[in-house]
Write an enzyme that holds these catalytic residues in place. Sequence first.
Site, PDB file in Angstrom:
ATOM      1  N   HIS A 119      46.922  48.938  26.799  1.00 32.83           N
ATOM      2  CA  HIS A 119      47.945  48.715  27.826  1.00 32.83           C
ATOM      3  C   HIS A 119      48.324  47.239  27.778  1.00 32.83           C
ATOM      4  O   HIS A 119      47.574  46.384  28.243  1.00 32.83           O
ATOM      5  CB  HIS A 119      47.363  49.095  29.198  1.00 32.83           C
ATOM      6  CG  HIS A 119      48.263  48.836  30.353  1.00 32.83           C
ATOM      7  ND1 HIS A 119      47.833  48.911  31.674  1.00 32.83           N
ATOM      8  CD2 HIS A 119      49.570  48.458  30.420  1.00 32.83           C
ATOM      9  CE1 HIS A 119      48.845  48.599  32.483  1.00 32.83           C
ATOM     10  NE2 HIS A 119      49.889  48.328  31.747  1.00 32.83           N
ATOM     11  N   HIS A 132      40.604  52.943  27.852  1.00 35.48           N
ATOM     12  CA  HIS A 132      41.797  52.207  28.284  1.00 35.48           C
ATOM     13  C   HIS A 132      41.494  50.715  28.204  1.00 35.48           C
ATOM     14  O   HIS A 132      40.542  50.237  28.821  1.00 35.48           O
ATOM     15  CB  HIS A 132      42.155  52.606  29.713  1.00 35.48           C
ATOM     16  CG  HIS A 132      43.430  52.020  30.230  1.00 35.48           C
ATOM     17  ND1 HIS A 132      44.670  52.539  29.936  1.00 35.48           N
ATOM     18  CD2 HIS A 132      43.655  50.953  31.035  1.00 35.48           C
ATOM     19  CE1 HIS A 132      45.602  51.817  30.546  1.00 35.48           C
ATOM     20  NE2 HIS A 132      45.011  50.847  31.219  1.00 35.48           N
ATOM     21  N   MET A 189      45.971  41.363  29.078  1.00 31.64           N
ATOM     22  CA  MET A 189      46.753  40.539  30.011  1.00 31.64           C
ATOM     23  C   MET A 189      46.897  39.126  29.444  1.00 31.64           C
ATOM     24  O   MET A 189      45.935  38.586  28.912  1.00 31.64           O
ATOM     25  CB  MET A 189      46.064  40.499  31.370  1.00 31.64           C
ATOM     26  CG  MET A 189      45.841  41.869  31.993  1.00 31.64           C
ATOM     27  SD  MET A 189      45.033  41.772  33.593  1.00 31.64           S
ATOM     28  CE  MET A 189      44.741  43.497  33.967  1.00 31.64           C
ATOM     29  N   SER A 235      38.825  52.543  32.106  1.00 31.21           N
ATOM     30  CA  SER A 235      39.277  51.170  31.838  1.00 31.21           C
ATOM     31  C   SER A 235      38.078  50.244  31.722  1.00 31.21           C
ATOM     32  O   SER A 235      37.335  50.054  32.699  1.00 31.21           O
ATOM     33  CB  SER A 235      40.193  50.685  32.960  1.00 31.21           C
ATOM     34  OG  SER A 235      40.320  49.273  32.885  1.00 31.21           O
ATOM     35  N   GLY A 244      47.549  43.552  37.013  1.00 32.56           N
ATOM     36  CA  GLY A 244      46.934  42.224  36.919  1.00 32.56           C
ATOM     37  C   GLY A 244      45.467  42.209  37.275  1.00 32.56           C
ATOM     38  O   GLY A 244      44.729  41.339  36.820  1.00 32.56           O
ATOM     39  N   PHE A 245      45.018  43.210  38.057  1.00 33.62           N
ATOM     40  CA  PHE A 245      43.615  43.219  38.482  1.00 33.62           C
ATOM     41  C   PHE A 245      43.113  44.644  38.679  1.00 33.62           C
ATOM     42  O   PHE A 245      43.891  45.538  39.049  1.00 33.62           O
ATOM     43  CB  PHE A 245      43.460  42.457  39.796  1.00 33.62           C
ATOM     44  CG  PHE A 245      43.977  41.049  39.729  1.00 33.62           C
ATOM     45  CD1 PHE A 245      45.276  40.748  40.116  1.00 33.62           C
ATOM     46  CD2 PHE A 245      43.182  40.041  39.227  1.00 33.62           C
ATOM     47  CE1 PHE A 245      45.769  39.450  40.014  1.00 33.62           C
ATOM     48  CE2 PHE A 245      43.651  38.735  39.114  1.00 33.62           C
ATOM     49  CZ  PHE A 245      44.962  38.441  39.507  1.00 33.62           C
ATOM     50  N   GLY A 246      41.811  44.847  38.475  1.00 38.31           N
ATOM     51  CA  GLY A 246      41.193  46.114  38.826  1.00 38.31           C
ATOM     52  C   GLY A 246      40.796  46.071  40.296  1.00 38.31           C
ATOM     53  O   GLY A 246      40.944  45.042  40.957  1.00 38.31           O
ATOM     54  N   GLY A 247      40.341  47.213  40.828  1.00 43.22           N
ATOM     55  CA  GLY A 247      39.802  47.246  42.183  1.00 43.22           C
ATOM     56  C   GLY A 247      40.826  47.127  43.305  1.00 43.22           C
ATOM     57  O   GLY A 247      40.463  46.825  44.445  1.00 43.22           O
ATOM     58  N   MET A 259      52.316  52.823  36.971  1.00 46.11           N
ATOM     59  CA  MET A 259      51.378  51.919  37.632  1.00 46.11           C
ATOM     60  C   MET A 259      51.312  52.277  39.118  1.00 46.11           C
ATOM     61  O   MET A 259      52.323  52.264  39.814  1.00 46.11           O
ATOM     62  CB  MET A 259      51.802  50.461  37.455  1.00 46.11           C
ATOM     63  CG  MET A 259      51.638  49.937  36.054  1.00 46.11           C
ATOM     64  SD  MET A 259      49.965  50.153  35.393  1.00 46.11           S
ATOM     65  CE  MET A 259      48.976  49.236  36.580  1.00 46.11           C
ATOM     66  N   MET A 271      50.023  44.225  28.989  1.00 43.53           N
ATOM     67  CA  MET A 271      50.677  43.532  30.118  1.00 43.53           C
ATOM     68  C   MET A 271      50.962  42.104  29.659  1.00 43.53           C
ATOM     69  O   MET A 271      50.374  41.141  30.163  1.00 43.53           O
ATOM     70  CB  MET A 271      49.765  43.576  31.343  1.00 43.53           C
ATOM     71  CG  MET A 271      49.644  44.948  31.957  1.00 43.53           C
ATOM     72  SD  MET A 271      48.197  45.130  33.021  1.00 43.53           S
ATOM     73  CE  MET A 271      46.970  45.570  31.781  1.00 43.53           C
ATOM     74  N   ASP A 273      42.893  46.996  28.856  1.00 43.47           N
ATOM     75  CA  ASP A 273      43.906  46.227  29.585  1.00 43.47           C
ATOM     76  C   ASP A 273      44.073  44.837  28.994  1.00 43.47           C
ATOM     77  O   ASP A 273      43.176  44.003  29.121  1.00 43.47           O
ATOM     78  CB  ASP A 273      43.514  46.111  31.056  1.00 43.47           C
ATOM     79  CG  ASP A 273      43.666  47.428  31.778  1.00 43.47           C
ATOM     80  OD1 ASP A 273      42.682  47.903  32.385  1.00 43.47           O
ATOM     81  OD2 ASP A 273      44.766  48.000  31.718  1.00 43.47           O
ATOM     82  N   ASP A 325      47.701  54.760  36.604  1.00 42.37           N
ATOM     83  CA  ASP A 325      46.777  53.644  36.460  1.00 42.37           C
ATOM     84  C   ASP A 325      46.777  52.728  37.677  1.00 42.37           C
ATOM     85  O   ASP A 325      47.804  52.160  38.025  1.00 42.37           O
ATOM     86  CB  ASP A 325      47.201  52.844  35.217  1.00 42.37           C
ATOM     87  CG  ASP A 325      46.266  51.700  34.875  1.00 42.37           C
ATOM     88  OD1 ASP A 325      46.648  50.906  33.983  1.00 42.37           O
ATOM     89  OD2 ASP A 325      45.190  51.609  35.472  1.00 42.37           O
ATOM     90  N   GLY A 326      45.587  52.587  38.297  1.00 48.96           N
ATOM     91  CA  GLY A 326      45.460  51.643  39.394  1.00 48.96           C
ATOM     92  C   GLY A 326      45.008  52.320  40.676  1.00 48.96           C
ATOM     93  O   GLY A 326      45.708  53.128  41.270  1.00 48.96           O
ATOM     94  N   GLY A 337      38.923  52.444  36.487  1.00 49.66           N
ATOM     95  CA  GLY A 337      38.030  51.357  36.103  1.00 49.66           C
ATOM     96  C   GLY A 337      36.895  51.229  37.089  1.00 49.66           C
ATOM     97  O   GLY A 337      35.775  51.701  36.834  1.00 49.66           O
ATOM     98  N   SER A 338      37.186  50.640  38.249  1.00 50.61           N
ATOM     99  CA  SER A 338      36.112  50.404  39.232  1.00 50.61           C
ATOM    100  C   SER A 338      35.499  51.710  39.720  1.00 50.61           C
ATOM    101  O   SER A 338      34.300  51.755  40.007  1.00 50.61           O
ATOM    102  CB  SER A 338      36.640  49.573  40.405  1.00 50.61           C
ATOM    103  OG  SER A 338      37.896  50.016  40.795  1.00 50.61           O
TER     104      SER A 338
END
Length: 224
Positions: A65, A32, A36, A7, A141-144, A136, A67, A34, A174-175, A196-197
């Site tokens: 993706h 990926h 938003m 991501s 709404g957020f990474g990490g 999900m 959102m 994201d 994802d997530g 991602g992170s």
Amino acid sequence: MVELAFSILAADFTHLADEIARAERGGGTIVHVDVMDGHFVPNITFGPPVVSAVRKVTKLPLDCHLMIEEPDKFIPDFAKAGADMISVQWETCPHLNRTLQHIMDHEVLPGVVINPATPVEFLIEVLPMVHHVLVMSVNPGFGGQRFLPRSVERIAHLRRLRHEMGLNFRIEVDGGVADDTVESVVRAGADMLVAGSAIFAGGKAEEKAREFLRIARRATEVSV
Ligand code: DX5
Ligand code: ZN
């Protein structure tokens, strides 16, 4: 074959092309993206112009993706920008059958996404239409964010449904997927792994991608 869908939300945007190249050298095979809109989720990221820019720097498939509210309006723009896969959230699509058909009409692979609170069963009517289902494992709404452990059982439930219905859609997660959670999701049946992170935070994306995939592929030898 399990794949890493890295991501870019967690990447260093000032060096995005280099970051993508690093993750790709580390074995990542899907980008990926994201998207938003600040309405469906409390954050705003990027749209078709960034997808077109990324399209210019990699041959890897772009997994968009969405959102966003009213995704139907934007599907043509993402297709034109170079998306290979477009995933829409079940929670934003009152006419999901039509939306998935709309994606296919633009020769893009359709995916459907469910939030942690949305029952897997709600997807039964559209499972024969989709290329992939995205589970999900955080609230979007957020990474990490921290991985939600119940996601493992939801992935296993989807795999059972796929078997019972004689289908072959892919299962994406994802997530919060990282070295300490990836084994559980792979053993449950996920094969497209968004991270991602775990890949980009703190640099060294190539090494981190390689290690992530080593752990993920080792887990394919043991499935629950
Ligand atoms: C969250 C996004 C995810 C996120 C993943 O709403 O859909 O793709 O960027 O980031 P990590 O792997 O850091 O949880
Ligand atoms: Zn995502």
